[in-house]
Scaffold this motif. Structure first.
Motif, PDB file in Angstrom:
ATOM      1  N   MET A 233     102.712  38.718 -16.281  1.00 29.35           N
ATOM      2  CA  MET A 233     103.561  37.812 -17.055  1.00 29.35           C
ATOM      3  C   MET A 233     102.780  37.064 -18.132  1.00 29.35           C
ATOM      4  N   GLU A 234     101.493  36.845 -17.942  1.00 22.80           N
ATOM      5  CA  GLU A 234     100.668  36.252 -19.008  1.00 22.80           C
ATOM      6  C   GLU A 234     100.747  37.129 -20.252  1.00 22.80           C
ATOM      7  N   SER A 235     100.549  38.419 -20.042  1.00 23.95           N
ATOM      8  CA  SER A 235     100.561  39.374 -21.152  1.00 23.95           C
ATOM      9  C   SER A 235     101.950  39.478 -21.780  1.00 23.95           C
ATOM     10  N   PHE A 236     102.981  39.586 -20.938  1.00 19.96           N
ATOM     11  CA  PHE A 236     104.355  39.711 -21.438  1.00 19.96           C
ATOM     12  C   PHE A 236     104.805  38.434 -22.156  1.00 19.96           C
ATOM     13  N   SER A 237     104.354  37.279 -21.667  1.00 15.64           N
ATOM     14  CA  SER A 237     104.746  36.000 -22.281  1.00 15.64           C
ATOM     15  C   SER A 237     104.177  35.856 -23.685  1.00 15.64           C
ATOM     16  N   LEU A 238     102.957  36.359 -23.902  1.00 15.02           N
ATOM     17  CA  LEU A 238     102.376  36.336 -25.247  1.00 15.02           C
ATOM     18  C   LEU A 238     103.161  37.247 -26.188  1.00 15.02           C
ATOM     19  N   ALA A 239     103.629  38.387 -25.669  1.00  7.43           N
ATOM     20  CA  ALA A 239     104.460  39.289 -26.477  1.00  7.43           C
ATOM     21  C   ALA A 239     105.795  38.627 -26.816  1.00  7.43           C
ATOM     22  N   LEU A 240     106.341  37.865 -25.875  1.00  6.21           N
ATOM     23  CA  LEU A 240     107.606  37.161 -26.118  1.00  6.21           C
ATOM     24  C   LEU A 240     107.440  36.104 -27.214  1.00  6.21           C
ATOM     25  N   LEU A 241     106.323  35.392 -27.191  1.00  9.56           N
ATOM     26  CA  LEU A 241     106.054  34.402 -28.246  1.00  9.56           C
ATOM     27  C   LEU A 241     105.868  35.078 -29.605  1.00  9.56           C
ATOM     28  N   ALA A 242     105.291  36.280 -29.606  1.00 12.84           N
ATOM     29  CA  ALA A 242     105.142  37.043 -30.851  1.00 12.84           C
ATOM     30  C   ALA A 242     106.507  37.436 -31.401  1.00 12.84           C
ATOM     31  N   TYR A 243     107.408  37.837 -30.512  1.00 13.97           N
ATOM     32  CA  TYR A 243     108.789  38.161 -30.914  1.00 13.97           C
ATOM     33  C   TYR A 243     109.458  36.947 -31.550  1.00 13.97           C
ATOM     34  N   ASP A 244     109.286  35.780 -30.923  1.00 15.89           N
ATOM     35  CA  ASP A 244     109.889  34.554 -31.453  1.00 15.89           C
ATOM     36  C   ASP A 244     109.353  34.230 -32.846  1.00 15.89           C
ATOM     37  N   ARG A 245     108.040  34.408 -33.045  1.00 12.37           N
ATOM     38  CA  ARG A 245     107.435  34.102 -34.343  1.00 12.37           C
ATOM     39  C   ARG A 245     107.900  35.064 -35.437  1.00 12.37           C
TER      40      ARG A 245
END
Length: 320
Positions: A114-126
């Motif tokens: 989830m650490e890795s997936f959460s960073l990808a989610l923040l990238a999507y938001d940006r």
């Protein structure tokens, strides 16, 4: 329970495992102290972040829903790893029951994913915020962000439940001594006295998917952002877009660089001591959850202002 007892857990009648690591490190207690400090700062930083989010309705938007998800993951990951290390390595209480070991294995890898997936989610938001600023609130709603979060938590669960269940079903009729600081998947399943080739291939495929999948997505989103930013007429607009991404970029570097460094050190055998390599891996995994809230608080002006107001308000209230 001292070191001598470790090798009593080699028969099939013994239902647990014995955690061993850091015996060749002369400064083992300093490492445990450093990890304890990392854990305390992790809890303080992330709980402050969550408190500010809950107390400020203006922050309850898709971006900060994703940030708070990362804070929950940070707390959970370090809570699974660090507290159990104190009785093991300070008081030599290194016996772990079979069920506890595989439970820790599952949750440790779940939160790591989830650490890795959460960073990808923040990238999507940006990328949505920069490429579609006028449509951001209609594209990226709180409900949509929560549904995406539900999806990635489910994905992480499915990615881990099978490898852990498979490892727990293996026969452990030889050594029960886990050469690691906790019940990691690799060091545990390698103790099985049966063919583990499928487990090894599955673990490699899962690790590559969890690390390289989100990282590839993050690189793709930054490529999209760069193309979009270059179309901006104003230098000020370009700088604002870059500053928006800077915080996330720091989080990505803080997470991936230590992991890549530890992987390179281990595979190229640049670090000969297994205990030293385990120590490096442990710090590389537990450090990002401590640094994430600090980076976000320092680099995000809106969040920084809310945190200062929270502490000023608390200080004023305590002096009344």
């Amino acid at each position: 329970m001292g070191f001598s007892v470790l090798y009593n857990g080699t028969g099939s009648s013994d239902d647990g495992f014995y955690i061993t690591a850091f015996h060749t490190l002369g400064n083992k207690n300093y490492l445990i102290l450093a990890l304890s400090i990392i854990y305390i700062i992790t809890l303080m930083g992330n709980f402050v972040l969550l408190a500010v989010f809950i107390m400020n309705p203006s922050l309850q938007n898709p971006k900060y829903v994703a940030v708070c998800n990362l804070a929950v993951v940070d707390i959970s990951l370090n809570s699974v790893i660090i507290p159990q290390m104190v009785p093991v390595f300070v008081f030599n209480l290194n016996y772990v029951s079979f069920g506890t070991c595989f439970s820790q294995m599952f949750f440790m890898h779940l939160f790591g994913d989830m650490e890795s997936f959460s960073l990808a989610l923040l990238a999507y938001d940006r990328v949505i915020a920069i490429c579609f600023p006028l449509r951001y609130l209609t594209i990226n709603t709180n409900l949509r962000m929560l549904l995406i979060l539900l999806g990635i938590w489910t994905l992480a669960f499915l990615l881990e439940v099978y490898p852990v269940a498979l490892a727990s079903s293996l026969p452990y009729c030889a050594s029960r001594v886990v050469q690691s600081c906790c019940c990691e998947h690799g060091p545990v399943y390698r103790l099985a006295c049966s063919d583990i080739s499928f487990n090894r291939k599955l673990a490699t495929a899962k690790t590559l998917a969890v690390l390289l999948g989100p990282l590839s997505f993050i690189i793709f989103t930054y490529a999209v952002v760069v193309v979009a930013v270059l179309k901006f007429a104003s230098t000020t607009q370009r700088w604002k877009a870059f500053h928006t991404c800077l915080t996330h970029l720091l989080l990505v570097l803080v997470y991936y660089l230590p992991v890549i460094l530890a992987y390179v050190l281990g595979n190229l055998r640049l670090v000969q001591s297994p205990d030293l390599l385990t120590a490096i891996l442990t710090v590389s995994v537990t450090l990002p959850p401590m640094l994430n809230p600090i980076i976000y608080s320092l680099k995000t002006e809106e969040l920084r202002e809310k945190i200062i107001k929270l502490f000023v308000k608390t200080k004023v209230t305590s002096h009344k």
